[in-house]
Design an enzyme around this catalytic site. Structure first.
Site, short mmCIF file in Angstrom:
data_model
loop_
_atom_site.label_atom_id
_atom_site.label_comp_id
_atom_site.label_asym_id
_atom_site.label_seq_id
_atom_site.Cartn_x
_atom_site.Cartn_y
_atom_site.Cartn_z
N HIS A 181 0.61 2.32 4.95
CA HIS A 181 1.25 1.37 5.60
C HIS A 181 1.19 1.27 7.11
CE1 HIS A 181 3.91 -2.08 5.79
NE2 HIS A 181 4.84 -1.46 6.56
N SER A 185 6.40 4.21 -1.92
CA SER A 185 6.31 5.28 -0.79
C SER A 185 6.43 4.16 0.61
CB SER A 185 5.16 6.40 -0.62
OG SER A 185 5.03 6.66 0.56
N GLU A 213 5.38 5.25 3.39
CA GLU A 213 4.25 5.42 4.13
C GLU A 213 2.77 5.05 3.59
OE1 GLU A 213 6.36 8.04 3.06
OE2 GLU A 213 7.44 7.89 5.08
N GLU A 214 2.82 4.78 2.05
CA GLU A 214 1.77 4.37 1.59
C GLU A 214 1.67 2.81 1.13
OE1 GLU A 214 0.11 7.02 -1.30
OE2 GLU A 214 1.62 8.48 -0.88
N MET A 215 2.26 2.33 -0.17
CA MET A 215 1.95 0.94 -0.21
C MET A 215 3.36 0.07 0.06
SD MET A 215 -0.23 1.06 -3.80
CE MET A 215 -0.67 -0.80 -4.13
#
Length: 396
Positions: free
Chosen positions: A131, A171, A173-175
């Site tokens: 992200h 997450s 940091e991710e999606m």
């Protein structure tokens, strides 16, 4: 009545019938979906549909009785138990979800962003990007044959596909999505409402989409990603002309007591599904990644990572959990440079017993790479949807 009048009356009746069907069938099946295909009622290649509408995996390896849990795995060794039994509709719904960036909080990242089918269901990066362009800590592992795996993520912290996919979905940091936001978004897309009603027929068409259905559909699609028809497999099943002389030499090095590759990358899945501390270097002087030590709270697993399958390994560069090796040649050479040569001096980790000093020649390393290239098989590559229910473009 003249023949002309009979034909005219018949045509009017047909138009009236079509009109009644259009307006009186349940709304979830008709309104706004005239040009939208239904979910695929057929199982993907490599599966056979049974009487219960379940897709059951088919493979020549299933004819072999020997389990893949002893020794280094002979050429005709059976596979581990597979996760199958999903309906073709669940699998196809999961295919749409997998490529749809609507699953992310920003609407820009899909599962396929980090697991691109054109890159061996990895992403071609040393470590993935999440992200807002955040650099993640580890490389994206391939999803080929993930239905056979008992532990997921590099550190093995998930035991099911459903458990695994919650990680990147939610997450920051991710999606960067939340369960509440994900459900709200999907339930506002009428085409997804219709698809979920079709994939899960025991529920009512008007019921709202639930998280467990999202998880199951994506798990169903991931479980359909089979790769078991490579040049190596044709050789293993008896067609010895499938491999050339150099590839056979590489296979013999791979299986030898000197190289010991097959002791961890055990055929036919080419992983023993265990953890190994091999002491690979971290990128740019970063501290040692503790790996499986954290989820298992076990200091003996410091720096340990799940032994990855080598299926389609030629498609998933760069290599290792840190993406620190850009080619297969660099990767195999790491193992012959001496025991623990890349371990930081201030770390006292327990290297796996097979990490030693095999002193393979350049010729043998080249032949190893030749053999690893024979494990490529993308025969059952799934089709990327041309359009998505969200209206967004597939994100890869």
């Amino acid at each position: 009545m003249s023949e002309k009048n009979i034909i005219l009356k018949s045509s009017i009746s047909g138009i009236l019938l079509a009109f009644l069907l259009l307006f009186f069938l349940p709304e979830s099946r008709t309104a706004g979906y005239e040009n939208v295909p239904r979910l695929n009622p057929n199982c993907p290649p490599g599966f056979k549909r049974n009487a219960d509408n379940e897709c059951i995996a088919q493979s020549l390896y299933m004819q072999y009785d020997s389990p893949n849990n002893k020794g280094v795995g002979g050429l005709q060794t059976g596979l581990p138990e597979i996760r199958d039994g999903f309906s073709p509709q669940e699998i196809d719904l999961g295919r749409y979800l997998f490529f749809d960036p609507v699953l992310s909080g920003s609407g820009t990242i899909s599962c396929a962003t980090c697991h691109d089918p054109k890159k061996g269901f990895s992403d071609g990066l040393p470590t993935s990007i999440g992200h807002n362009g955040q650099q993640l800590k580890r490389a994206a592992p391939s999803l080929w044959n993930v239905a056979f795996l008992k532990k997921l993520f590099w550190d093995g912290r998930a035991s099911t596909l459903e458990e695994q996919l919650k990680g990147p979905l939610f997450s920051e940091e991710e999606m960067n999505n939340t369960p509440e936001s994900l459900l709200k978004t999907l339930n506002e897309i009428q085409e997804y409402r219709a698809f979920f009603a079709e994939a899960f027929p025991k529920r009512r068409a008007e019921d709202r989409i639930e998280l467990n259905e999202v998880y199951r559909a994506i798990a169903a699609f991931q479980s359909s990603l089979l790769s078991l028809n490579s040049k190596y497999d044709r050789y293993a099943h008896g067609y010895h002309e499938a491999l050339n002389e150099k590839e056979i030499e590489g296979m013999n090095v791979f299986r030898s007591f000197i190289a010991r590759c097959a002791e961890c990358h055990t055929p036919p899945l080419f992983t023993n599904q265990q953890f190994a501390v091999i002491g690979t270097p971290e990128p740019d002087g970063l501290p040692l990644d503790p790996g499986a030590e954290i989820p298992f709270n076990d200091k003996t697993l410091r720096g340990a990572f799940k032994v990855p399958s080598l299926r389609n390994i030629a498609k998933t560069a760069p290599y290792m959990h840190s993406g620190n090796f850009s080619t297969l040649r660099e990767t195999v050479e790491f193992y012959t440079k001496g025991r623990g040569h890349a371990v930081p001096e201030d770390e006292d980790i327990i290297l796996h017993w097979h990490i030693w000093d095999p002193q393979l020649s350049d010729y043998e390393l080249d032949r190893l790479v030749d053999f690893l290239n024979t494990l490529t098989d993308e025969t059952f590559m799934p089709r990327i949807p041309e359009r998505l229910p969200s209206g967004l473009k597939p994100s890869i």
